[in-house]
Scaffold this motif. Structure first.
Motif, PDB file in Angstrom:
ATOM      1  N   CYS A 123     -25.458  -4.172   4.495  1.00  0.00           N
ATOM      2  CA  CYS A 123     -25.799  -4.456   3.092  1.00  0.00           C
ATOM      3  C   CYS A 123     -27.261  -4.892   3.037  1.00  0.00           C
ATOM      4  O   CYS A 123     -27.614  -5.956   3.542  1.00  0.00           O
ATOM      5  CB  CYS A 123     -24.898  -5.539   2.497  1.00  0.00           C
ATOM      6  N   MET A 124     -28.113  -4.061   2.422  1.00  0.00           N
ATOM      7  CA  MET A 124     -29.525  -4.391   2.278  1.00  0.00           C
ATOM      8  C   MET A 124     -29.841  -5.037   0.931  1.00  0.00           C
ATOM      9  O   MET A 124     -30.908  -5.595   0.742  1.00  0.00           O
ATOM     10  CB  MET A 124     -30.386  -3.137   2.432  1.00  0.00           C
ATOM     11  N   SER A 125     -28.911  -4.961  -0.031  1.00  0.00           N
ATOM     12  CA  SER A 125     -29.184  -5.522  -1.355  1.00  0.00           C
ATOM     13  C   SER A 125     -27.880  -5.775  -2.090  1.00  0.00           C
ATOM     14  O   SER A 125     -26.935  -4.983  -1.995  1.00  0.00           O
ATOM     15  CB  SER A 125     -30.064  -4.558  -2.166  1.00  0.00           C
ATOM     16  N   ALA A 126     -27.823  -6.897  -2.809  1.00  0.00           N
ATOM     17  CA  ALA A 126     -26.672  -7.228  -3.643  1.00  0.00           C
ATOM     18  C   ALA A 126     -27.172  -7.982  -4.868  1.00  0.00           C
ATOM     19  O   ALA A 126     -28.228  -8.634  -4.823  1.00  0.00           O
ATOM     20  CB  ALA A 126     -25.647  -8.057  -2.877  1.00  0.00           C
ATOM     21  N   THR A 127     -26.426  -7.909  -5.954  1.00  0.00           N
ATOM     22  CA  THR A 127     -26.825  -8.596  -7.181  1.00  0.00           C
ATOM     23  C   THR A 127     -25.586  -8.946  -7.982  1.00  0.00           C
ATOM     24  O   THR A 127     -24.528  -8.328  -7.832  1.00  0.00           O
ATOM     25  CB  THR A 127     -27.783  -7.720  -8.014  1.00  0.00           C
ATOM     26  N   PHE A 134     -18.717 -10.698 -11.203  1.00  0.00           N
ATOM     27  CA  PHE A 134     -18.707  -9.608 -10.239  1.00  0.00           C
ATOM     28  C   PHE A 134     -20.016  -9.609  -9.451  1.00  0.00           C
ATOM     29  O   PHE A 134     -21.037 -10.116  -9.910  1.00  0.00           O
ATOM     30  CB  PHE A 134     -18.550  -8.245 -10.934  1.00  0.00           C
ATOM     31  N   ILE A 135     -19.966  -9.033  -8.252  1.00  0.00           N
ATOM     32  CA  ILE A 135     -21.147  -8.825  -7.420  1.00  0.00           C
ATOM     33  C   ILE A 135     -21.201  -7.351  -7.047  1.00  0.00           C
ATOM     34  O   ILE A 135     -20.185  -6.770  -6.636  1.00  0.00           O
ATOM     35  CB  ILE A 135     -21.100  -9.688  -6.146  1.00  0.00           C
ATOM     36  N   PHE A 136     -22.371  -6.741  -7.194  1.00  0.00           N
ATOM     37  CA  PHE A 136     -22.582  -5.359  -6.777  1.00  0.00           C
ATOM     38  C   PHE A 136     -23.280  -5.364  -5.418  1.00  0.00           C
ATOM     39  O   PHE A 136     -24.338  -5.978  -5.261  1.00  0.00           O
ATOM     40  CB  PHE A 136     -23.429  -4.595  -7.794  1.00  0.00           C
ATOM     41  N   ALA A 137     -22.687  -4.683  -4.440  1.00  0.00           N
ATOM     42  CA  ALA A 137     -23.233  -4.639  -3.080  1.00  0.00           C
ATOM     43  C   ALA A 137     -23.525  -3.200  -2.695  1.00  0.00           C
ATOM     44  O   ALA A 137     -22.646  -2.329  -2.791  1.00  0.00           O
ATOM     45  CB  ALA A 137     -22.249  -5.259  -2.087  1.00  0.00           C
ATOM     46  N   GLY A 138     -24.771  -2.929  -2.273  1.00  0.00           N
ATOM     47  CA  GLY A 138     -25.138  -1.596  -1.822  1.00  0.00           C
ATOM     48  C   GLY A 138     -24.720  -1.385  -0.373  1.00  0.00           C
ATOM     49  O   GLY A 138     -24.934  -2.247   0.482  1.00  0.00           O
ATOM     50  N   ARG A 139     -24.126  -0.222  -0.094  1.00  0.00           N
ATOM     51  CA  ARG A 139     -23.580   0.046   1.238  1.00  0.00           C
ATOM     52  C   ARG A 139     -24.289   1.228   1.905  1.00  0.00           C
ATOM     53  O   ARG A 139     -24.968   2.015   1.256  1.00  0.00           O
ATOM     54  CB  ARG A 139     -22.075   0.342   1.143  1.00  0.00           C
ATOM     55  N   ARG A 140     -24.075   1.331   3.211  1.00  0.00           N
ATOM     56  CA  ARG A 140     -24.742   2.366   3.999  1.00  0.00           C
ATOM     57  C   ARG A 140     -24.149   3.744   3.754  1.00  0.00           C
ATOM     58  O   ARG A 140     -24.809   4.765   3.969  1.00  0.00           O
ATOM     59  CB  ARG A 140     -24.637   2.015   5.490  1.00  0.00           C
ATOM     60  N   ASN A 141     -22.895   3.815   3.309  1.00  0.00           N
ATOM     61  CA  ASN A 141     -22.222   5.100   3.116  1.00  0.00           C
ATOM     62  C   ASN A 141     -22.427   5.643   1.708  1.00  0.00           C
ATOM     63  O   ASN A 141     -21.524   6.251   1.123  1.00  0.00           O
ATOM     64  CB  ASN A 141     -20.729   4.971   3.428  1.00  0.00           C
ATOM     65  N   ASN A 168     -11.796  -8.296  -3.159  1.00  0.00           N
ATOM     66  CA  ASN A 168     -11.140  -7.294  -3.971  1.00  0.00           C
ATOM     67  C   ASN A 168     -12.222  -6.382  -4.556  1.00  0.00           C
ATOM     68  O   ASN A 168     -13.047  -6.824  -5.352  1.00  0.00           O
ATOM     69  CB  ASN A 168     -10.334  -7.954  -5.101  1.00  0.00           C
ATOM     70  N   VAL A 169     -12.250  -5.129  -4.145  1.00  0.00           N
ATOM     71  CA  VAL A 169     -13.222  -4.154  -4.658  1.00  0.00           C
ATOM     72  C   VAL A 169     -12.647  -3.562  -5.933  1.00  0.00           C
ATOM     73  O   VAL A 169     -11.715  -2.755  -5.903  1.00  0.00           O
ATOM     74  CB  VAL A 169     -13.514  -3.062  -3.614  1.00  0.00           C
ATOM     75  N   SER A 170     -13.197  -3.990  -7.085  1.00  0.00           N
ATOM     76  CA  SER A 170     -12.642  -3.569  -8.370  1.00  0.00           C
ATOM     77  C   SER A 170     -13.035  -2.143  -8.738  1.00  0.00           C
ATOM     78  O   SER A 170     -12.330  -1.476  -9.476  1.00  0.00           O
ATOM     79  CB  SER A 170     -13.070  -4.535  -9.478  1.00  0.00           C
ATOM     80  N   ARG A 171     -14.160  -1.660  -8.233  1.00  0.00           N
ATOM     81  CA  ARG A 171     -14.526  -0.254  -8.388  1.00  0.00           C
ATOM     82  C   ARG A 171     -15.637   0.095  -7.402  1.00  0.00           C
ATOM     83  O   ARG A 171     -16.360  -0.773  -6.934  1.00  0.00           O
ATOM     84  CB  ARG A 171     -14.953   0.080  -9.825  1.00  0.00           C
ATOM     85  N   THR A 172     -15.746   1.385  -7.109  1.00  0.00           N
ATOM     86  CA  THR A 172     -16.738   1.886  -6.164  1.00  0.00           C
ATOM     87  C   THR A 172     -17.524   3.009  -6.819  1.00  0.00           C
ATOM     88  O   THR A 172     -16.932   3.982  -7.308  1.00  0.00           O
ATOM     89  CB  THR A 172     -16.063   2.402  -4.881  1.00  0.00           C
ATOM     90  N   LEU A 173     -18.846   2.874  -6.834  1.00  0.00           N
ATOM     91  CA  LEU A 173     -19.725   3.910  -7.364  1.00  0.00           C
ATOM     92  C   LEU A 173     -20.195   4.772  -6.201  1.00  0.00           C
ATOM     93  O   LEU A 173     -20.784   4.266  -5.250  1.00  0.00           O
ATOM     94  CB  LEU A 173     -20.924   3.289  -8.076  1.00  0.00           C
ATOM     95  N   GLN A 174     -19.934   6.067  -6.275  1.00  0.00           N
ATOM     96  CA  GLN A 174     -20.234   6.973  -5.173  1.00  0.00           C
ATOM     97  C   GLN A 174     -21.493   7.773  -5.458  1.00  0.00           C
ATOM     98  O   GLN A 174     -21.583   8.481  -6.457  1.00  0.00           O
ATOM     99  CB  GLN A 174     -19.066   7.937  -4.950  1.00  0.00           C
ATOM    100  N   PHE A 175     -22.501   7.644  -4.584  1.00  0.00           N
ATOM    101  CA  PHE A 175     -23.696   8.468  -4.642  1.00  0.00           C
ATOM    102  C   PHE A 175     -23.421   9.837  -4.006  1.00  0.00           C
ATOM    103  O   PHE A 175     -22.494   9.962  -3.205  1.00  0.00           O
ATOM    104  CB  PHE A 175     -24.829   7.824  -3.830  1.00  0.00           C
ATOM    105  N   PRO A 176     -24.274  10.836  -4.285  1.00  0.00           N
ATOM    106  CA  PRO A 176     -24.263  12.026  -3.430  1.00  0.00           C
ATOM    107  C   PRO A 176     -24.613  11.627  -2.001  1.00  0.00           C
ATOM    108  O   PRO A 176     -25.500  10.812  -1.777  1.00  0.00           O
ATOM    109  CB  PRO A 176     -25.362  12.907  -4.047  1.00  0.00           C
ATOM    110  N   LYS A 177     -23.903  12.170  -1.010  1.00  0.00           N
ATOM    111  CA  LYS A 177     -24.086  11.763   0.379  1.00  0.00           C
ATOM    112  C   LYS A 177     -25.516  11.960   0.858  1.00  0.00           C
ATOM    113  O   LYS A 177     -26.012  11.210   1.704  1.00  0.00           O
ATOM    114  CB  LYS A 177     -23.125  12.554   1.277  1.00  0.00           C
ATOM    115  N   ILE A 178     -26.216  12.956   0.298  1.00  0.00           N
ATOM    116  CA  ILE A 178     -27.570  13.251   0.759  1.00  0.00           C
ATOM    117  C   ILE A 178     -28.550  12.137   0.402  1.00  0.00           C
ATOM    118  O   ILE A 178     -29.636  12.037   0.976  1.00  0.00           O
ATOM    119  CB  ILE A 178     -28.045  14.597   0.151  1.00  0.00           C
ATOM    120  N   SER A 179     -28.166  11.253  -0.517  1.00  0.00           N
ATOM    121  CA  SER A 179     -29.089  10.210  -0.977  1.00  0.00           C
ATOM    122  C   SER A 179     -29.277   9.115   0.059  1.00  0.00           C
ATOM    123  O   SER A 179     -30.252   8.380   0.026  1.00  0.00           O
ATOM    124  CB  SER A 179     -28.584   9.600  -2.281  1.00  0.00           C
ATOM    125  N   GLY A 180     -28.335   8.970   0.995  1.00  0.00           N
ATOM    126  CA  GLY A 180     -28.484   7.976   2.049  1.00  0.00           C
ATOM    127  C   GLY A 180     -28.043   6.588   1.625  1.00  0.00           C
ATOM    128  O   GLY A 180     -27.445   6.387   0.556  1.00  0.00           O
TER     129      GLY A 180
END
Length: 275
Positions: A123-127, A134-141, A168-180
């Motif tokens: 996790c390089m960034s969270a807010t 709620f807390i939003f956490a950016g992940r490597r995947n 408890n992960v209430s929702r997951t926002l999925q990027f395109p995989k190519i974005s890193g």
């Protein structure tokens, strides 16, 4: 560390983080509307980012044309923060909640959220969400997880005889995989918009559209999370996304963050926000 800026001395030290700290942010209470009179150019909350020269030129032109009527300003909101509770994220993926009212020094976090199952430890960034729930956490995947503080969690004992918490992960926002990896994240001063930075891109997520798309009839093909790309960056990894408290300006920065030897650019951009 908590510092007294009047004396330069450290008043408290918080040593319970499990790895390099990547972000720190006090918990918000919510949003407050700024009460502004029409044409109030003297408010420190809404002054121009680059001074008052633009406003002065506009006033001069209006006076020359015999038009002294001042234009009404758009209403803006401001985030109100708690000065006792704060959150930190660590490079190993953990998210800690601290309370300055509990103990005076060397204290452990009041809640330690470990990495959820099947999630890379990173996790390089969270807010915080502006509600503070709620807390939003950016992940490597290439995902952003929304961690709910109020929904039930599962506690597991750790090696120190205390309990860690699987969030408890209430929702997951999925990027395109190519974005890193998602390396920078920030909220706007409203309840709907979330800014996410990764390799060479800033994406603006509308959480309302996400909820609407998730509520539609499920199909065999997973729906993509709705987003808009904010143009500007052309290389490197997004390292910083900062939005001022009234939501009128955004500052972003990119570079290689010390990862690899591929081509990159080191760029800082300043955006004026109009939404």
């Amino acid at each position: 560390m908590l510092w007294d800026l009047n004396t330069g001395k450290t008043t408290a030290t918080y040593t319970g983080a499990s790895n390099q700290i990547t972000s720190l942010e006090f918990r918000p209470h919510g949003l407050a509307d700024l009460e502004l009179a029409d044409g109030d150019a003297n408010s420190s909350d809404v002054d121009s980012l680059f001074g008052d020269s633009d406003n002065e030129n506009e006033n001069d032109n209006d006076n020359e044309n015999g038009n002294s009527e001042q234009k009404p300003r758009k209403p803006v909101s401001k985030v109100v923060r708690n000065d006792s509770v704060f959150m930190t994220s660590s490079i190993d993926g953990t998210v800690n909640i601290w309370d300055v009212r509990v103990g005076e020094s060397n204290q452990d976090p009041v809640i330690k959220y470990v990495v959820p199952e099947h999630v890379p430890p990173w996790c390089m960034s969270a807010t915080w969400a502006n509600s503070g729930d709620f807390i939003f956490a950016g992940r490597r995947n290439s995902t952003v997880e929304e961690l709910s503080l109020k929904m039930p969690h599962r506690r597991i004992p750790n090696s120190h005889g205390k309990n860690d918490v699987i969030p408890n992960v209430s929702r997951t926002l999925q990027f395109p995989k190519i974005s890193g990896p998602v390396s920078a994240i920030s909220t706007m001063p409203n309840d709907d918009l979330l800014l996410c930075g990764s390799n060479d891109n800033i994406r603006l997520y509308n959480l309302q559209l996400y909820d609407q798309s998730s509520g539609t009839q499920q199909t065999t093909k997973k729906q993509a999370t709705p987003f808009m790309i904010v143009p500007g960056h052309h290389g490197g990894i997004l390292s910083t996304l900062y939005v001022d408290e009234s939501g009128r300006f955004m500052v972003s920065a990119s570079g290689n963050r010390g990862w690899g030897q591929s081509a990159f650019t080191e760029t800082v951009l300043i955006y004026e926000i109009d939404f």
